[in-house]
Design a protein around this motif. Structure first.
Motif, mmCIF file in Angstrom:
data_model
loop_
_atom_site.group_PDB
_atom_site.id
_atom_site.type_symbol
_atom_site.label_atom_id
_atom_site.label_comp_id
_atom_site.label_asym_id
_atom_site.label_seq_id
_atom_site.Cartn_x
_atom_site.Cartn_y
_atom_site.Cartn_z
ATOM 1 N N SER A 1 2.380 -4.166 -8.912
ATOM 2 C CA SER A 1 2.344 -2.796 -9.411
ATOM 3 C C SER A 1 0.956 -2.208 -9.252
ATOM 4 O O SER A 1 0.018 -2.870 -8.796
ATOM 5 N N LEU A 2 0.793 -0.947 -9.655
ATOM 6 C CA LEU A 2 -0.544 -0.333 -9.626
ATOM 7 C C LEU A 2 -1.505 -1.142 -10.479
ATOM 8 O O LEU A 2 -2.652 -1.382 -10.082
ATOM 9 N N CYS A 3 -1.078 -1.527 -11.667
ATOM 10 C CA CYS A 3 -1.796 -2.519 -12.464
ATOM 11 C C CYS A 3 -1.264 -3.871 -12.013
ATOM 12 O O CYS A 3 -0.180 -4.289 -12.402
ATOM 13 N N ARG A 4 -2.016 -4.537 -11.168
ATOM 14 C CA ARG A 4 -1.498 -5.705 -10.451
ATOM 15 C C ARG A 4 -1.770 -6.997 -11.213
ATOM 16 O O ARG A 4 -2.851 -7.190 -11.774
ATOM 17 N N HIS A 5 -0.769 -7.887 -11.172
ATOM 18 C CA HIS A 5 -0.870 -9.175 -11.850
ATOM 19 C C HIS A 5 -0.593 -10.302 -10.857
ATOM 20 O O HIS A 5 -0.005 -10.094 -9.795
ATOM 21 N N VAL A 6 -1.016 -11.500 -11.220
ATOM 22 C CA VAL A 6 -0.777 -12.676 -10.383
ATOM 23 C C VAL A 6 0.719 -12.818 -10.138
ATOM 24 O O VAL A 6 1.540 -12.619 -11.042
ATOM 25 N N SER B 1 0.820 -1.213 0.000
ATOM 26 C CA SER B 1 0.000 0.000 0.000
ATOM 27 C C SER B 1 0.853 1.263 0.000
ATOM 28 O O SER B 1 0.593 2.201 -0.762
ATOM 29 N N CYS B 2 1.885 1.315 0.855
ATOM 30 C CA CYS B 2 2.712 2.522 0.938
ATOM 31 C C CYS B 2 3.472 2.761 -0.367
ATOM 32 O O CYS B 2 3.575 3.901 -0.835
ATOM 33 N N ALA B 3 3.969 1.686 -0.952
ATOM 34 C CA ALA B 3 4.703 1.824 -2.216
ATOM 35 C C ALA B 3 3.776 2.282 -3.336
ATOM 36 O O ALA B 3 4.167 3.100 -4.193
ATOM 37 N N ARG B 4 2.544 1.779 -3.354
ATOM 38 C CA ARG B 4 1.596 2.202 -4.390
ATOM 39 C C ARG B 4 1.256 3.677 -4.245
ATOM 40 O O ARG B 4 1.187 4.423 -5.232
ATOM 41 N N LEU B 5 1.027 4.124 -3.007
ATOM 42 C CA LEU B 5 0.726 5.545 -2.791
ATOM 43 C C LEU B 5 1.890 6.414 -3.227
ATOM 44 O O LEU B 5 1.710 7.443 -3.908
ATOM 45 N N SER B 6 3.103 6.003 -2.880
ATOM 46 C CA SER B 6 4.287 6.770 -3.264
ATOM 47 C C SER B 6 4.429 6.844 -4.778
ATOM 48 O O SER B 6 4.782 7.899 -5.330
ATOM 49 N N ARG B 7 4.144 5.747 -5.470
ATOM 50 C CA ARG B 7 4.265 5.731 -6.929
ATOM 51 C C ARG B 7 3.260 6.682 -7.566
ATOM 52 O O ARG B 7 3.607 7.437 -8.489
ATOM 53 N N VAL B 8 2.016 6.685 -7.079
ATOM 54 C CA VAL B 8 1.013 7.609 -7.615
ATOM 55 C C VAL B 8 1.451 9.049 -7.372
ATOM 56 O O VAL B 8 1.370 9.908 -8.269
ATOM 57 N N GLN B 9 1.935 9.350 -6.183
ATOM 58 C CA GLN B 9 2.357 10.710 -5.859
ATOM 59 C C GLN B 9 3.523 11.141 -6.740
ATOM 60 O O GLN B 9 3.588 12.297 -7.178
ATOM 61 N N LEU C 1 -3.235 4.105 -13.770
ATOM 62 C CA LEU C 1 -3.872 2.818 -13.476
ATOM 63 C C LEU C 1 -3.242 1.673 -14.269
ATOM 64 O O LEU C 1 -3.368 0.504 -13.879
ATOM 65 N N ARG C 2 -2.548 1.991 -15.368
ATOM 66 C CA ARG C 2 -1.858 0.972 -16.171
ATOM 67 C C ARG C 2 -0.396 0.803 -15.776
ATOM 68 O O ARG C 2 0.317 -0.025 -16.362
ATOM 69 N N ASP C 3 0.067 1.541 -14.793
ATOM 70 C CA ASP C 3 1.491 1.598 -14.480
ATOM 71 C C ASP C 3 2.018 0.250 -13.996
ATOM 72 O O ASP C 3 1.364 -0.444 -13.211
ATOM 73 N N HIS C 4 3.231 -0.127 -14.459
ATOM 74 C CA HIS C 4 3.823 -1.416 -14.139
ATOM 75 C C HIS C 4 5.105 -1.294 -13.333
ATOM 76 O O HIS C 4 5.880 -2.263 -13.251
ATOM 77 N N SER C 5 5.350 -0.157 -12.721
ATOM 78 C CA SER C 5 6.504 -0.050 -11.841
ATOM 79 C C SER C 5 6.387 -1.087 -10.728
ATOM 80 O O SER C 5 5.344 -1.214 -10.089
ATOM 81 N N ASP C 6 7.470 -1.849 -10.487
ATOM 82 C CA ASP C 6 7.498 -2.941 -9.501
ATOM 83 C C ASP C 6 6.608 -4.107 -9.920
ATOM 84 O O ASP C 6 6.096 -4.854 -9.078
ATOM 85 N N TYR C 7 6.394 -4.273 -11.235
ATOM 86 C CA TYR C 7 5.618 -5.407 -11.764
ATOM 87 C C TYR C 7 6.138 -6.729 -11.170
ATOM 88 O O TYR C 7 7.337 -6.908 -11.027
ATOM 89 N N PRO C 8 5.274 -7.685 -10.819
ATOM 90 C CA PRO C 8 3.809 -7.708 -10.959
ATOM 91 C C PRO C 8 3.054 -7.105 -9.777
ATOM 92 O O PRO C 8 1.842 -7.047 -9.783
#
Length: 368
Positions: free
Chosen positions: A321-326, A281-289, A312-319
């Protein structure tokens, strides 16, 4: 996951008539969702159907006192679909039966001065098994605002927007739940005593202002914590909700409010050290900011929608990421972005990507 539009349904009339139309049209989705709901709860919590029904039965009079019209609608749905009222109530309380949240989300709300049109958006990261039971449902209740929700069949309210200019996105918030009276339920049914969350969301859609929306939540005996991202006639806002508090967060200077899945309100932030962080959660908030910090000046509405889609499509730190994958996370690795939504109440539209937005297009749905 199917790359198609979600089924759409429009209903109108009295509370019971709304329910009857929903029950007749969505009978199979209702039965399927009821069948799978408890099974998914059991992924993380040991609970019998009998115990779950006791929670649902205890919640019923609390919900009916809070919102009699909502229970009248559910009774109509039950009668028309052949699904029992207790099973429909189980759908409303299932997030009270778990030791941890059943979804995680990243949500944003834009408005003046950042962009002239109010916009609300989120990625809904959850169990993809719920996709077949998801619909776009427009209710036109008599003498109340019409509203459209992106929802699983049977829920009394979920993510969407109303003709009164209210838009709602929903985030899980790890924080204390309300505990049942001693002996009322066997463990792990500790946090199950109060008005189910979705009934307060339903009342928000009937509000016409930020204050009325907050009041709708405050007047409930709340069972669980939640973060409720809003767009309102007054602009962007977020409600951080616990059984003991409803904190209103706004940003009139920037016109931007962002939330993931941890507490931001100073009086609630101590909970962040007491409860495990929910899927980065903290990493996702930081990425959006960080992404928002790269934007300069006021955006046109098309530019703001494009920005939201990019975030919403961002893949930083995939999977993860903000757009989350299995991924290989032992607890939440099966969660992924089940849908991505952008809500524009002023134009009466929702843009929805069914599945991960990196490879699914946003389709337009009419609201209200």
């Amino acid at each position: 996951m199917p790359a198609t539009r979600y089924p759409e349904l429009n209903v109108s009339g009295s509370p019971r008539q709304l329910g009857e139309q929903i029950g007749e049209a969505l009978r199979e989705q209702l039965r399927g969702f009821c069948d799978i709901a408890l099974e998914r709860v059991r992924k993380t919590t040991r609970i019998s159907r009998e115990a779950a029904h006791r929670v649902a039965a205890a919640a019923l009079p609390l919900a009916e006192e809070y919102s009699p019209d909502s229970i009248a609608e559910l009774r109509g749905t039950a009668d028309a679909s052949g699904v029992s009222l207790l099973d429909l109530m189980l759908l409303q309380v299932r997030n009270q039966l778990r030791d941890e949240p059943d979804h995680a989300c990243t949500s944003l709300s834009f408005g003046p001065p950042f962009t002239p049109q109010r916009l609300l958006a989120q990625n809904w990261d959850a169990d993809p098994a719920l996709d077949p039971f998801t619909v776009v449902l427009t209710r036109r209740p008599t003498n109340k605002p019409a509203f459209t929700t992106l929802t699983q069949a049977g829920l009394i309210a979920y993510i969407g927007g109303s003709t009164s200019g209210i838009g709602v996105c929903l985030n899980a918030l790890p924080a204390p739940s309300r505990f049942a009276p001693d002996g009322m339920f066997e463990p792990p049914l500790a946090g199950a005593w109060g008005v189910p969350h979705y009934f307060t969301v339903r009342e928000i859609y009937e509000a016409r202002s930020l204050e009325a929306a907050a009041t709708a939540v405050r007047r409930a005996t709340r069972a669980i914590p939640a973060s409720i991202m809003l767009t309102t006639p007054e602009g962007p806002a977020n409600l951080e909700v616990t059984p003991a508090a409803v904190c209103v967060q706004t940003s009139s200077e920037t016109g931007i409010v962002v939330h993931t899945n941890h507490c931001l309100e100073p009086e609630l932030t101590p909970f962040n050290t007491q409860f495990p962080e929910l899927i980065q959660s903290c990493a996702r908030l930081s990425r959006v900011q960080t992404m928002l910090g790269q934007v300069r000046g006021t955006l046109t509405t098309p530019a703001a929608i494009a920005l939201l889609q990019s975030i919403l499509r961002d893949h930083s730190d995939y999977p993860r990421s903000l757009c989350r994958h299995v991924n290989d996370d032992p607890q939440h690795g099966f969660w992924q972005t089940v849908f991505s939504v952008i809500i524009a109440p002023e134009t009466g539209e929702m843009l929805i990507a069914r599945g991960t937005p990196c490879d699914q297009r946003y389709e337009t749905y009419a609201m209200g």
